[in-house]
Design a protein around this motif. Structure first.
Motif, PDB file in Angstrom:
ATOM      1  N   SER A   1      33.397 -44.588 111.971  1.00  0.00           N
ATOM      2  CA  SER A   1      33.723 -45.754 112.783  1.00  0.00           C
ATOM      3  C   SER A   1      32.816 -45.898 114.004  1.00  0.00           C
ATOM      4  O   SER A   1      32.858 -46.917 114.685  1.00  0.00           O
ATOM      5  CB  SER A   1      35.184 -45.699 113.238  1.00  0.00           C
ATOM      6  OG  SER A   1      36.022 -45.807 112.110  1.00  0.00           O
TER       7      SER A   1
ATOM      8  N   SER B   1      35.720 -50.413 125.647  1.00  0.00           N
ATOM      9  CA  SER B   1      36.512 -51.413 124.916  1.00  0.00           C
ATOM     10  C   SER B   1      36.902 -50.885 123.533  1.00  0.00           C
ATOM     11  O   SER B   1      38.041 -51.086 123.088  1.00  0.00           O
ATOM     12  CB  SER B   1      35.744 -52.729 124.788  1.00  0.00           C
ATOM     13  OG  SER B   1      34.508 -52.519 124.142  1.00  0.00           O
ATOM     14  N   GLN B   2      36.005 -50.194 122.859  1.00  0.00           N
ATOM     15  CA  GLN B   2      36.315 -49.624 121.551  1.00  0.00           C
ATOM     16  C   GLN B   2      37.273 -48.449 121.679  1.00  0.00           C
ATOM     17  O   GLN B   2      38.220 -48.319 120.900  1.00  0.00           O
ATOM     18  CB  GLN B   2      35.035 -49.201 120.840  1.00  0.00           C
ATOM     19  CG  GLN B   2      34.152 -50.373 120.459  1.00  0.00           C
ATOM     20  CD  GLN B   2      32.843 -49.938 119.844  1.00  0.00           C
ATOM     21  OE1 GLN B   2      32.692 -48.806 119.376  1.00  0.00           O
ATOM     22  NE2 GLN B   2      31.875 -50.832 119.834  1.00  0.00           N
TER      23      GLN B   2
ATOM     24  N   TRP C   1      41.216 -48.160 120.018  1.00  0.00           N
ATOM     25  CA  TRP C   1      41.702 -47.026 119.223  1.00  0.00           C
ATOM     26  C   TRP C   1      42.896 -46.354 119.905  1.00  0.00           C
ATOM     27  O   TRP C   1      43.875 -45.990 119.247  1.00  0.00           O
ATOM     28  CB  TRP C   1      40.587 -45.999 119.012  1.00  0.00           C
ATOM     29  CG  TRP C   1      39.599 -46.385 117.968  1.00  0.00           C
ATOM     30  CD1 TRP C   1      38.365 -46.948 118.167  1.00  0.00           C
ATOM     31  CD2 TRP C   1      39.739 -46.246 116.555  1.00  0.00           C
ATOM     32  NE1 TRP C   1      37.744 -47.153 116.964  1.00  0.00           N
ATOM     33  CE2 TRP C   1      38.557 -46.731 115.957  1.00  0.00           C
ATOM     34  CE3 TRP C   1      40.751 -45.743 115.736  1.00  0.00           C
ATOM     35  CZ2 TRP C   1      38.366 -46.731 114.577  1.00  0.00           C
ATOM     36  CZ3 TRP C   1      40.553 -45.738 114.358  1.00  0.00           C
ATOM     37  CH2 TRP C   1      39.377 -46.235 113.797  1.00  0.00           C
TER      38      TRP C   1
ATOM     39  N   ASP D   1      29.617 -46.816 115.833  1.00  0.00           N
ATOM     40  CA  ASP D   1      28.563 -47.781 115.561  1.00  0.00           C
ATOM     41  C   ASP D   1      27.201 -47.091 115.620  1.00  0.00           C
ATOM     42  O   ASP D   1      26.826 -46.533 116.658  1.00  0.00           O
ATOM     43  CB  ASP D   1      28.639 -48.910 116.591  1.00  0.00           C
ATOM     44  CG  ASP D   1      27.816 -50.118 116.219  1.00  0.00           C
ATOM     45  OD1 ASP D   1      26.785 -49.966 115.534  1.00  0.00           O
ATOM     46  OD2 ASP D   1      28.213 -51.225 116.632  1.00  0.00           O
TER      47      ASP D   1
ATOM     48  N   LEU E   1      30.149 -44.420 123.138  1.00  0.00           N
ATOM     49  CA  LEU E   1      31.339 -45.158 122.723  1.00  0.00           C
ATOM     50  C   LEU E   1      31.796 -46.029 123.882  1.00  0.00           C
ATOM     51  O   LEU E   1      32.315 -45.529 124.887  1.00  0.00           O
ATOM     52  CB  LEU E   1      32.468 -44.204 122.313  1.00  0.00           C
ATOM     53  CG  LEU E   1      33.767 -44.869 121.855  1.00  0.00           C
ATOM     54  CD1 LEU E   1      33.560 -45.672 120.565  1.00  0.00           C
ATOM     55  CD2 LEU E   1      34.860 -43.821 121.665  1.00  0.00           C
TER      56      LEU E   1
END
Length: 176
Positions: A148, A127-128, A132, A150, A124
């Motif tokens: 969610s 940035s993601q 969140w 990727d 993960l």
């Protein structure tokens, strides 16, 4: 000040797999990644079993691992969940701040997340995670759903690596 007890060992199997993978990475001169120990002060001992049964954390930890991969500084934390989501309460503000500072100074920050319910691990990108986390601070969802994550960042066990997380890291870094 936080306290450690028997719940302090959650995720240790996942971390052991990461540690073994890091050993192979180092042997093959692909990366040098170190587990960052968390300083504790023991309070209670089980003398018969020679174990610490209660301790407090001396300071807030930052991340679980730091090192360098082919010239790129990296820091990451390992999270494991039995749920079909990753609760954001398991990630603390000081960890987000550290990872953000690390990234702003040219490093790559990320999480490795293991979903026990699916027997799958994911990379993960920070940035993601930050998106969140910021959303949750203003009343948004308090967890990141499994769906969610990727799928291109799913970590495979292959090429003799128990958890070959350098592949999704390479994919992420090449897209920066």
């Amino acid at each position: 000040m936080g306290y450690w007890n028997t719940r302090g060992l959650r995720g240790s199997a996942f971390e052991e797999i990461i540690n073994k993978t890091n050993d192979v990475y180092r042997q093959q001169k692909l990366a040098i990644i170190q587990k960052i120990p968390t300083s504790i002060t023991p309070v209670q001992f089980d003398k018969e079993n020679r174990t610490i049964t209660l301790a407090y954390f001396e300071q807030r930890s930052t991340v679980d691992y730091m090192g360098v991969v082919q010239g790129i500084p990296v820091c990451f934390d390992a999270k494991e969940t039995a749920l079909k989501n990753l609760p954001l309460k398991n990630i603390h503000a000081h960890q987000i701040e550290f990872m953000d500072d690390f990234q702003q100074n040219g490093g790559a920050s990320f999480l490795l997340v293991y979903f026990r319910a699916f027997d799958e691990a994911y990379f993960l990108p920070f940035s993601q995670l930050k998106a969140w986390y910021e959303e949750a601070k203003v009343g948004g969802r308090k967890s990141i759903p499994y769906d969610s994550f990727d799928k291109k960042y799913r970590i495979q066990n292959k090429q003799g690596y128990l958890l070959h997380y350098l592949e999704p890291l390479n994919l992420y870094v090449s897209n920066l």
